[in-house]
Design an enzyme around this catalytic site. Structure first.
Site, PDB file in Angstrom:
ATOM      1  N   GLU A 114       0.836  -1.209   0.000  1.00 22.60           N
ATOM      2  CA  GLU A 114       0.000   0.000   0.000  1.00 22.60           C
ATOM      3  C   GLU A 114       0.871   1.259   0.000  1.00 22.60           C
ATOM      4  OE1 GLU A 114      -3.049  -0.037   2.985  1.00 22.60           O
ATOM      5  OE2 GLU A 114      -4.101  -1.687   2.017  1.00 22.60           O
ATOM      6  N   ARG A 117       2.296   2.773  -3.244  1.00 24.90           N
ATOM      7  CA  ARG A 117       1.376   3.441  -4.166  1.00 24.90           C
ATOM      8  C   ARG A 117       1.551   4.960  -4.132  1.00 24.90           C
ATOM      9  NH1 ARG A 117      -3.009   0.518  -5.940  1.00 24.90           N
ATOM     10  NH2 ARG A 117      -3.243   2.268  -7.366  1.00 24.90           N
ATOM     11  N   ARG A 119       3.579   7.948  -4.814  1.00 22.97           N
ATOM     12  CA  ARG A 119       4.675   8.043  -5.775  1.00 22.97           C
ATOM     13  C   ARG A 119       5.551   9.281  -5.645  1.00 22.97           C
ATOM     14  NH1 ARG A 119       0.029   7.458  -9.838  1.00 22.97           N
ATOM     15  NH2 ARG A 119      -0.888   8.457  -8.020  1.00 22.97           N
ATOM     16  N   GLN A 126      13.573  -1.589  -0.163  1.00 19.71           N
ATOM     17  CA  GLN A 126      12.828  -2.614   0.560  1.00 19.71           C
ATOM     18  C   GLN A 126      13.645  -3.893   0.698  1.00 19.71           C
ATOM     19  OE1 GLN A 126       8.857  -3.085  -0.831  1.00 19.71           O
ATOM     20  NE2 GLN A 126       8.412  -4.821   0.489  1.00 19.71           N
ATOM     21  N   SER A 128      14.845  -7.390   0.380  1.00 22.28           N
ATOM     22  CA  SER A 128      14.586  -8.297  -0.741  1.00 22.28           C
ATOM     23  C   SER A 128      14.379  -9.706  -0.221  1.00 22.28           C
ATOM     24  CB  SER A 128      15.771  -8.280  -1.703  1.00 22.28           C
ATOM     25  OG  SER A 128      15.631  -9.357  -2.610  1.00 22.28           O
ATOM     26  N   ARG A 130      13.988 -12.030  -2.119  1.00 24.46           N
ATOM     27  CA  ARG A 130      14.614 -12.870  -3.132  1.00 24.46           C
ATOM     28  C   ARG A 130      16.018 -13.243  -2.653  1.00 24.46           C
ATOM     29  NH1 ARG A 130      15.993 -11.057  -9.182  1.00 24.46           N
ATOM     30  NH2 ARG A 130      16.160 -13.163  -9.990  1.00 24.46           N
ATOM     31  N   ASN A 209       9.385  13.564   1.558  1.00 25.70           N
ATOM     32  CA  ASN A 209       9.458  14.984   1.909  1.00 25.70           C
ATOM     33  C   ASN A 209       8.183  15.402   2.642  1.00 25.70           C
ATOM     34  OD1 ASN A 209       7.499  16.035   0.016  1.00 25.70           O
ATOM     35  ND2 ASN A 209       9.015  15.723  -1.614  1.00 25.70           N
ATOM     36  N   ARG A 220      -3.447   7.813   5.103  1.00 29.15           N
ATOM     37  CA  ARG A 220      -3.194   6.495   5.695  1.00 29.15           C
ATOM     38  C   ARG A 220      -3.570   6.385   7.173  1.00 29.15           C
ATOM     39  NH1 ARG A 220      -3.581   3.074   1.637  1.00 29.15           N
ATOM     40  NH2 ARG A 220      -2.341   3.733  -0.141  1.00 29.15           N
TER      41      ARG A 220
HETATM   42  C1  LIG Z   1      -8.437   3.820   2.183  1.00 31.03           C
HETATM   43  C2  LIG Z   1      -7.762   3.523   0.889  1.00 31.03           C
HETATM   44  C3  LIG Z   1      -8.259   2.508   0.076  1.00 31.03           C
HETATM   45  C4  LIG Z   1      -7.641   2.243  -1.155  1.00 31.03           C
HETATM   46  N1  LIG Z   1      -8.118   1.228  -1.941  1.00 31.03           N
HETATM   47  C5  LIG Z   1      -7.529   0.926  -3.120  1.00 31.03           C
HETATM   48  C6  LIG Z   1      -7.985  -0.145  -3.973  1.00 31.03           C
HETATM   49  O1  LIG Z   1      -8.946  -0.827  -3.640  1.00 31.03           O
HETATM   50  N2  LIG Z   1      -7.337  -0.407  -5.131  1.00 31.03           N
HETATM   51  C7  LIG Z   1      -6.267   0.338  -5.536  1.00 31.03           C
HETATM   52  O2  LIG Z   1      -5.718   0.082  -6.598  1.00 31.03           O
HETATM   53  N3  LIG Z   1      -5.805   1.363  -4.756  1.00 31.03           N
HETATM   54  C8  LIG Z   1      -6.403   1.665  -3.574  1.00 31.03           C
HETATM   55  N4  LIG Z   1      -5.916   2.673  -2.794  1.00 31.03           N
HETATM   56  C9  LIG Z   1      -4.739   3.416  -3.272  1.00 31.03           C
HETATM   57  C10 LIG Z   1      -5.136   4.763  -3.888  1.00 31.03           C
HETATM   58  O3  LIG Z   1      -5.957   4.587  -5.020  1.00 31.03           O
HETATM   59  C11 LIG Z   1      -3.872   5.560  -4.284  1.00 31.03           C
HETATM   60  O4  LIG Z   1      -3.197   4.881  -5.318  1.00 31.03           O
HETATM   61  C12 LIG Z   1      -2.921   5.749  -3.149  1.00 31.03           C
HETATM   62  O5  LIG Z   1      -3.606   6.128  -1.983  1.00 31.03           O
HETATM   63  C13 LIG Z   1      -1.886   6.810  -3.535  1.00 31.03           C
HETATM   64  O6  LIG Z   1      -2.412   8.094  -3.301  1.00 31.03           O
HETATM   65  P1  LIG Z   1      -2.556   9.229  -4.394  1.00 31.03           P
HETATM   66  O7  LIG Z   1      -3.341   8.768  -5.556  1.00 31.03           O
HETATM   67  O8  LIG Z   1      -3.027  10.454  -3.680  1.00 31.03           O
HETATM   68  O9  LIG Z   1      -1.119   9.432  -4.997  1.00 31.03           O
HETATM   69  P2  LIG Z   1       0.293   9.846  -4.450  1.00 31.03           P
HETATM   70  O10 LIG Z   1       1.226   9.031  -5.240  1.00 31.03           O
HETATM   71  O11 LIG Z   1       0.386   9.782  -2.955  1.00 31.03           O
HETATM   72  O12 LIG Z   1       0.403  11.334  -4.974  1.00 31.03           O
HETATM   73  C14 LIG Z   1       0.050  12.475  -4.201  1.00 31.03           C
HETATM   74  C15 LIG Z   1      -0.727  13.448  -5.092  1.00 31.03           C
HETATM   75  O13 LIG Z   1       0.095  13.836  -6.194  1.00 31.03           O
HETATM   76  C16 LIG Z   1      -0.726  13.955  -7.361  1.00 31.03           C
HETATM   77  N5  LIG Z   1      -0.303  12.951  -8.350  1.00 31.03           N
HETATM   78  C17 LIG Z   1       0.501  11.876  -8.105  1.00 31.03           C
HETATM   79  N6  LIG Z   1       0.727  11.186  -9.235  1.00 31.03           N
HETATM   80  C18 LIG Z   1       0.036  11.815 -10.192  1.00 31.03           C
HETATM   81  C19 LIG Z   1      -0.140  11.554 -11.585  1.00 31.03           C
HETATM   82  N7  LIG Z   1       0.430  10.511 -12.197  1.00 31.03           N
HETATM   83  N8  LIG Z   1      -0.922  12.394 -12.284  1.00 31.03           N
HETATM   84  C20 LIG Z   1      -1.515  13.459 -11.688  1.00 31.03           C
HETATM   85  N9  LIG Z   1      -1.394  13.757 -10.373  1.00 31.03           N
HETATM   86  C21 LIG Z   1      -0.616  12.948  -9.639  1.00 31.03           C
HETATM   87  C22 LIG Z   1      -2.172  13.700  -6.928  1.00 31.03           C
HETATM   88  O14 LIG Z   1      -2.769  14.931  -6.594  1.00 31.03           O
HETATM   89  C23 LIG Z   1      -1.988  12.841  -5.704  1.00 31.03           C
HETATM   90  O15 LIG Z   1      -3.076  12.859  -4.795  1.00 31.03           O
HETATM   91  C24 LIG Z   1      -6.513   2.994  -1.569  1.00 31.03           C
HETATM   92  C25 LIG Z   1      -6.034   4.008  -0.750  1.00 31.03           C
HETATM   93  C26 LIG Z   1      -6.636   4.281   0.462  1.00 31.03           C
HETATM   94  C27 LIG Z   1      -6.076   5.390   1.342  1.00 31.03           C
END
Ligand SMILES: Cc1cc2nc3c(=O)[nH]c(=O)nc-3n(C[C@H](O)[C@H](O)[C@H](O)COP(=O)(O)OP(=O)(O)OC[C@H]3O[C@@H](n4cnc5c(N)ncnc54)[C@H](O)[C@@H]3O)c2cc1C
Length: 265
Positions: A114, A117, A119, A126, A128, A130, A209, A220
């Site tokens: 999680e 995700r 980015r 992390q 490994s 492996r 950051n 989270r």
């Molecule tokens: C309670 C909960 C349940 C979730 N359930 C699922 C699930 O069932 N399946 C699943 O796949 N994921 C799930 N997620 C993950 C979620 O969809 C996001 O991928 C994850 O929380 C990362 O957060 P973020 O999208 O805000 O991106 P971050 O990577 O944290 O980026 C922060 C912010 O930067 C901007 N940003 C980042 N990248 C881009 C981009 N490429 N283009 C434009 N703007 C960008 C956005 O404004 C974003 O909010 C869940 C998350 C939470 C908290």
């Protein structure tokens, strides 16, 4: 099976090179700002991470003192006020200079999957599985699970069987025999990890950051977030509130959910 608790270690944070800061300020006429630091006039919470954010913000407007930029006739002198104004005005890019590195130890692959995700603004290294062979299976049980004897008995038996199977495979593949090439060990270790549960305790270094930290802290710890990551981010939130109160003091914490006053800085 080894019962573990997810742990958070803050292993690195920014440190200013004040000589270089002074050299730069000498060039733009901003020494008075640095002298304020020397006299300890800034608030008690003064620290390098916050001062770095302040420094980056002031550079934008040359607001070291009134008049240096003729457009600036007044400047905030209190660091907390200054940084709160940064948050209020959503000037989030200056927060990207301030990074903190954590070791998250004995966290599951549920959590790490999680976490990755998120980015922008992060760096991740992390453990490994492996390369690192599983011997015991570190595992976290939340309190509610620990209070359920039948669940614990069955879960313990299952984990012990998985652990025993790891040991059996290592012997069966002869991984500790003389002269087994590392390539072969890696190949088989990677196969063996498939028989470990997703809850196996592992670890990573996570650097983020302050802009990212603020966003992930909110998402989270939200009520709907997964319980292990909520637990870990509550620990991270406590660390950050201590380390940089002017950058994390606007959160309200209600039943483990951290809600900032200024969202999406
Ligand atoms: C309670 C909960 C349940 C979730 N359930 C699922 C699930 O069932 N399946 C699943 O796949 N994921 C799930 N997620 C993950 C979620 O969809 C996001 O991928 C994850 O929380 C990362 O957060 P973020 O999208 O805000 O991106 P971050 O990577 O944290 O980026 C922060 C912010 O930067 C901007 N940003 C980042 N990248 C881009 C981009 N490429 N283009 C434009 N703007 C960008 C956005 O404004 C974003 O909010 C869940 C998350 C939470 C908290």
């Amino acid at each position: 099976m080894k019962s573990v608790e997810p742990e958070v270690y803050l292993v690195a944070k920014p440190e200013l090179d004040l000589d270089e800061v002074a050299r730069y300020l000498g060039d733009v006429g901003g020494e008075a700002w640095l002298e304020r630091l020397d006299r300890g006039d800034l608030d008690e919470a003064l620290n390098d991470p916050q001062t770095l954010a302040e420094f980056a913000g002031r550079l934008c407007y040359r607001s070291w003192e009134p008049g240096l930029n003729p457009n600036v006739t007044r400047v905030r002198t209190d660091q907390t006020d200054y940084l709160q104004n940064i948050l209020r005005s959503l000037h989030g890019s200056v927060l990207e200079h301030v990074s903190f590195s954590f070791v998250l130890h004995n966290v599951s692959r549920v959590l790490t999957h999680e976490l990755v995700r998120h980015r922008p603004g992060v760096a991740i290294s992390q453990e490994s599985l492996r390369y690192v062979r599983l011997q015991d299976l570190p595992f976290w049980f939340p309190e509610w699970a620990q209070e359920d004897p039948e669940l614990m008995k069955r879960a313990g038996a299952l984990l012990e069987q998985m652990e025993e199977f790891q040991g059996w495979m290592a012997g069966h593949f002869g991984l500790d025999d003389e002269g087994v090439p590392f390539k072969e060990k890696k190949h088989k270790t990677s196969f063996m990890r498939r028989f470990a549960p997703e809850g196996v305790g592992t670890g990573l270094v996570w650097t983020a950051n302050v802009r990212t930290l603020r966003h992930t802290l909110e998402s989270r710890t939200a009520e709907g977030a997964e319980e292990e990551i909520r637990l870990v981010f509550n620990k991270i939130g406590e660390v950050m509130r201590k380390e940089a109160p002017a950058l994390f003091g606007d959160y309200e914490v209600d039943d483990g959910a951290w809600t900032p006053r200024w969202r999406k800085v």
